[in-house]
Design a protein around this motif. Sequence first.
Motif, short mmCIF file in Angstrom:
data_model
loop_
_atom_site.label_atom_id
_atom_site.label_comp_id
_atom_site.label_asym_id
_atom_site.label_seq_id
_atom_site.Cartn_x
_atom_site.Cartn_y
_atom_site.Cartn_z
N ILE A 167 3.74 0.25 -1.61
CA ILE A 167 2.53 0.91 -2.11
C ILE A 167 1.69 -0.13 -2.86
O ILE A 167 2.15 -0.73 -3.83
CB ILE A 167 2.88 2.08 -3.04
CG1 ILE A 167 3.69 3.13 -2.27
CG2 ILE A 167 1.62 2.70 -3.63
CD1 ILE A 167 4.17 4.27 -3.12
N GLN A 168 0.47 -0.33 -2.40
CA GLN A 168 -0.43 -1.30 -3.00
C GLN A 168 -1.81 -0.68 -3.12
O GLN A 168 -2.35 -0.17 -2.14
CB GLN A 168 -0.50 -2.58 -2.15
CG GLN A 168 0.82 -3.31 -2.01
CD GLN A 168 0.69 -4.53 -1.12
OE1 GLN A 168 -0.36 -4.78 -0.55
NE2 GLN A 168 1.76 -5.29 -1.02
N ALA A 169 -2.38 -0.73 -4.32
CA ALA A 169 -3.73 -0.24 -4.58
C ALA A 169 -3.92 1.20 -4.11
O ALA A 169 -4.95 1.56 -3.54
CB ALA A 169 -4.77 -1.15 -3.93
N GLY A 170 -2.90 2.03 -4.36
CA GLY A 170 -3.01 3.44 -3.99
C GLY A 170 -2.73 3.74 -2.54
O GLY A 170 -2.79 4.89 -2.13
N ARG A 171 -2.45 2.72 -1.72
CA ARG A 171 -2.16 2.93 -0.30
C ARG A 171 -0.68 2.74 -0.04
O ARG A 171 -0.07 1.82 -0.57
CB ARG A 171 -2.97 1.96 0.57
CG ARG A 171 -4.47 2.18 0.48
CD ARG A 171 -5.22 1.17 1.34
NE ARG A 171 -6.66 1.38 1.31
CZ ARG A 171 -7.30 2.18 2.14
NH1 ARG A 171 -6.63 2.84 3.06
NH2 ARG A 171 -8.61 2.34 2.05
N SER A 172 -0.10 3.63 0.75
CA SER A 172 1.32 3.56 1.05
C SER A 172 1.53 3.49 2.54
O SER A 172 0.68 3.88 3.34
CB SER A 172 2.06 4.78 0.47
OG SER A 172 1.52 5.97 1.00
N ASN A 173 2.71 3.01 2.94
CA ASN A 173 3.05 2.96 4.35
C ASN A 173 3.26 4.38 4.88
O ASN A 173 3.96 5.17 4.25
CB ASN A 173 4.32 2.14 4.56
CG ASN A 173 4.13 0.68 4.23
OD1 ASN A 173 3.04 0.14 4.44
ND2 ASN A 173 5.15 0.04 3.69
N PRO A 194 11.90 5.31 12.38
CA PRO A 194 10.77 5.54 11.45
C PRO A 194 10.79 6.99 10.91
O PRO A 194 11.01 7.94 11.66
CB PRO A 194 9.53 5.27 12.31
CG PRO A 194 10.02 4.48 13.47
CD PRO A 194 11.42 4.94 13.73
N VAL A 195 10.55 7.12 9.62
CA VAL A 195 10.52 8.41 8.94
C VAL A 195 9.19 8.54 8.21
O VAL A 195 8.68 7.55 7.64
CB VAL A 195 11.69 8.54 7.95
CG1 VAL A 195 11.66 9.88 7.23
CG2 VAL A 195 13.02 8.36 8.66
N ASP A 196 8.62 9.73 8.23
CA ASP A 196 7.36 9.97 7.52
C ASP A 196 7.56 9.75 6.03
O ASP A 196 8.36 10.45 5.39
CB ASP A 196 6.88 11.40 7.80
CG ASP A 196 5.52 11.67 7.15
OD1 ASP A 196 4.86 10.72 6.70
OD2 ASP A 196 5.13 12.85 7.09
N ALA A 197 6.87 8.77 5.46
CA ALA A 197 7.05 8.40 4.06
C ALA A 197 5.88 8.78 3.17
O ALA A 197 5.85 8.40 2.00
CB ALA A 197 7.29 6.89 3.95
N ARG A 198 4.91 9.54 3.69
CA ARG A 198 3.75 9.90 2.87
C ARG A 198 4.12 10.80 1.70
O ARG A 198 3.67 10.56 0.58
CB ARG A 198 2.68 10.52 3.76
CG ARG A 198 1.98 9.52 4.68
CD ARG A 198 1.04 10.21 5.64
NE ARG A 198 1.77 11.09 6.56
CZ ARG A 198 1.18 11.84 7.47
NH1 ARG A 198 -0.13 11.84 7.59
NH2 ARG A 198 1.90 12.60 8.28
N PRO A 199 4.94 11.86 1.90
CA PRO A 199 5.34 12.66 0.73
C PRO A 199 6.13 11.84 -0.30
O PRO A 199 5.97 12.02 -1.51
CB PRO A 199 6.20 13.77 1.33
CG PRO A 199 5.77 13.86 2.75
CD PRO A 199 5.41 12.47 3.15
N THR A 221 -3.92 8.16 2.34
CA THR A 221 -4.00 6.71 2.18
C THR A 221 -5.29 6.26 1.54
O THR A 221 -5.47 5.08 1.28
CB THR A 221 -3.87 6.03 3.55
OG1 THR A 221 -4.90 6.52 4.41
CG2 THR A 221 -2.51 6.35 4.18
N ALA A 222 -6.21 7.17 1.25
CA ALA A 222 -7.46 6.77 0.62
C ALA A 222 -7.20 6.29 -0.80
O ALA A 222 -6.47 6.93 -1.54
CB ALA A 222 -8.43 7.95 0.60
N PRO A 223 -7.75 5.15 -1.23
CA PRO A 223 -7.46 4.62 -2.55
C PRO A 223 -7.96 5.51 -3.67
O PRO A 223 -7.44 5.46 -4.77
CB PRO A 223 -8.16 3.25 -2.54
CG PRO A 223 -9.23 3.37 -1.50
CD PRO A 223 -8.68 4.29 -0.46
N ASP A 224 -9.00 6.34 -3.42
CA ASP A 224 -9.53 7.18 -4.48
C ASP A 224 -9.09 8.62 -4.34
O ASP A 224 -9.73 9.53 -4.87
CB ASP A 224 -11.07 7.11 -4.48
CG ASP A 224 -11.65 7.50 -3.13
OD1 ASP A 224 -10.87 7.61 -2.16
OD2 ASP A 224 -12.88 7.70 -3.07
#
Length: 234
Positions: free
Chosen positions: A29-35, A153-158, A104-107
């Motif tokens: 996770i960098q600058a509010g964006r995650s894989n 690959p696993v959904d990692a957004r949550p 994934t939006a930084p804001d």
Amino acid sequence: MEFNWRGAIDRNCEILCDIALRLLVMAGIQAGRSNPTLPRHLYLRILSILRPAEFAARRLIAMAACKLPLDVGPVRPTKERGSQPPNSVILGLDPRPHSGEADTAPDATQPAFALFDPFKPFPEPWLTPAEIAALDNPNTENWIRTASPPNEPVDARPLGRRIRALANALSDLDGQALRLARWRARRAAGFGRPVRLSPFRPGLPPGWKKRPKTEVEEVLRECNYLGLEAWDTT
């Protein structure tokens, strides 16, 4: 001699902040964006650290809400709602899925950290009676799932949202403590339905060890004891 609650809170908060920073790096996770996805083995490794860290953070917030001088202001009744809002004190994170662009939006608006432990799940039995009876039938198709590949690959957004919520809560510990202190003041004044009487669920939190071997197990053990002590004696 009186116990130094401020020192204990600051010490454990610093440890949890280091753990949260490590989780941010592990999840990319960098600058509010995650894989959007992570390998399954890495996902499970992060989850094994994140879950006890979340429970330790809730107990740390309870310590701060009970033992630090906070101005909760005037106590007012809460508005009637048909259902809990997505970012409520009890529910915290909105469990509904979000689109990849919004996540994934930084804001993007960061969900609030859940101050209450989730209830213990009581799922259905692993095998139903029909499935147990089918085990003795040689003509039954083998329905047992094989182990998933570790690099799948696993959904990692949550997972990324949970990590960011934890890191933001620890960076604003006094604000999170004020949220819980206001809830406790409203409950003491008789406003609202008594959905929960305590932010802690019965029993020991997940990841608690009598003889901790890792940093997150050590901080969870200490925060669990001090959090319960602060809540029961205030």
